[in-house]
Design an enzyme around this catalytic site. Structure first.
Site: not given
Length: 381
Positions: A19, A274-277
């Site tokens: 985030d 992994r994830g978004e960034d």
């Protein structure tokens, strides 16, 4: 009358830094490319410092790269709201700040920056208003995405040009490997491995160690490192360790600053993210990738993964698309990744060409920051 030049971005730091990684990229780009006055409110400056070393975790207010970084404290101080307020990923604004927004004339433009998704419903919800149940405020949903019906993807100016220059400059790549303290293994498949805990790790490492092609695996510090250590018979691994097993050579890396992580993605033949960034940065790297989506209860993340696979695989040959989907699903379920690895590896050349075409197609869309500025300006009264 509001000028639209003053922006507040609120972000909470979760355990995986994704985030704040997105919020920090957005804040920098809004300040640097759009000349906006940006305050970034962050609840955990210590974790932020790990992501970007110029952040002083002991300083509650500081100017970094043109952004006014503020510690988000509780209780939150009485503050004059900005013209535009970005609530990153539903982090919930302080109640006294919300009250101040409601008392301000004209009222700020309030945007909830949502998580990235390729699901069909996103385009229909992007930009929709949501009136506050008690206060005279309206929040707008803003979805990053992969089509013109969404807010698109974060992409700072010059990113693609810097990547292409790096990938065509042997001296720059040699400097990077020297900075890492890593000596490239001749003819090896270079893989970056970044992810959450994953039961698929041992089987995949075994497939790499026993395979016919050398694999040089670079593992930044992350939650899957204990499983990697267990495969090598170690109680733990720390940055600088370089264990070897069969045809697999491992390099444990420290937590990277964002710019150097981009170079790692550019320098490798295959990137696990992994994830978004890190997904978005790996996509812009124009290299084959494997995405580990953030797991949710009741496997709700599987629909999101399937939607992205459908979108991303368009243009691949049927065998390559099947191999990619099989491997990604095995990696995300934690089962069978070692078994389907060889089938996936055989299509890496086509996947590399596809990754380059995918980037060129996405470049036809405006970047997220520019779209967001345009959207908010249209709402300012």
């Amino acid at each position: 009358m509001a000028t639209g030049r003053n922006w507040d971005i609120f972000c909470t730091v979760v355990d995986n830094y994704g985030d704040i990684g997105v919020a920090w990229r957005l804040a920098r780009q809004l300040a640097a490319e759009h000349g906006l006055n940006v305050r970034l409110w962050v609840d955990d400056l210590v974790s932020f410092h790990h992501l970007y070393s110029a952040i002083n975790p002991d300083q509650p207010e500081q100017s970094v790269e043109g952004v006014n970084v503020r510690r988000w404290e509780t209780p939150f101080p009485d503050t004059l709201p900005a013209d535009v307020v970005i609530e990153a990923f539903g982090c919930e604004l302080p109640q006294n700040y919300l009250a101040a927004m409601a008392a301000t004339q004209p009222r700020p433009v309030w945007v909830n920056l949502e998580y990235l998704s390729a699901e069909d419903w996103v385009g229909g919800c992007h930009g929709l208003p949501s009136p506050h149940p008690r206060l005279p405020l309206t929040q707008y949903f803003y979805f990053p995405g992969f089509t013109t019906h969404t807010g698109s993807l974060l992409r700072e100016a010059g990113l693609i040009e810097r990547r292409k220059k790096f990938q065509h400059d042997p001296a720059a790549q040699a400097e990077f490997w020297t900075w890492l303290g890593v000596k490239p293994v001749p003819d090896a498949l270079r893989v970056s491995l970044f992810g959450y805990e994953n039961a698929a790790v041992p089987a995949l490492l075994k497939a790499w160690s026993s395979g016919g092609q050398p694999v040089q695996c670079l593992v930044p510090k992350s939650k899957l490192l204990p499983q990697v250590a267990e495969f090598f018979g170690a109680t733990s691994l720390i940055p600088g360790d370089q264990p070897q097993h069969g045809n697999l050579t491992l390099h444990v890396l420290p937590f990277f600053p964002q710019a150097r992580y981009d170079e790692l993605l550019w320098a490798c033949d295959l990137n696990f993210v992994r994830g978004e960034d890190s997904l978005v940065r790996a996509l812009w790297a124009a290299c084959p990738l494997v995405w580990q989506i953030y797991p949710q209860q009741d496997d709700a993340h599987q629909e999101k993964l399937d939607a992205f696979l459908t979108s991303y695989c368009a243009g691949l040959s049927p065998p390559a698309a099947q191999a990619l989907q099989d491997f990604w699903r095995a990696w995300n379920t934690g089962q069978g990744a070692g078994r389907v690895w060889e089938q996936y590896r055989q299509h890496l050349v086509e996947m590399d060409e596809h990754a380059c075409r995918w980037v060129e197609c996405q470049l036809k869309n405006m970047d997220l920051a520019a779209n967001l500025v345009q959207f908010c300006q249209s709402k300012i009264k």
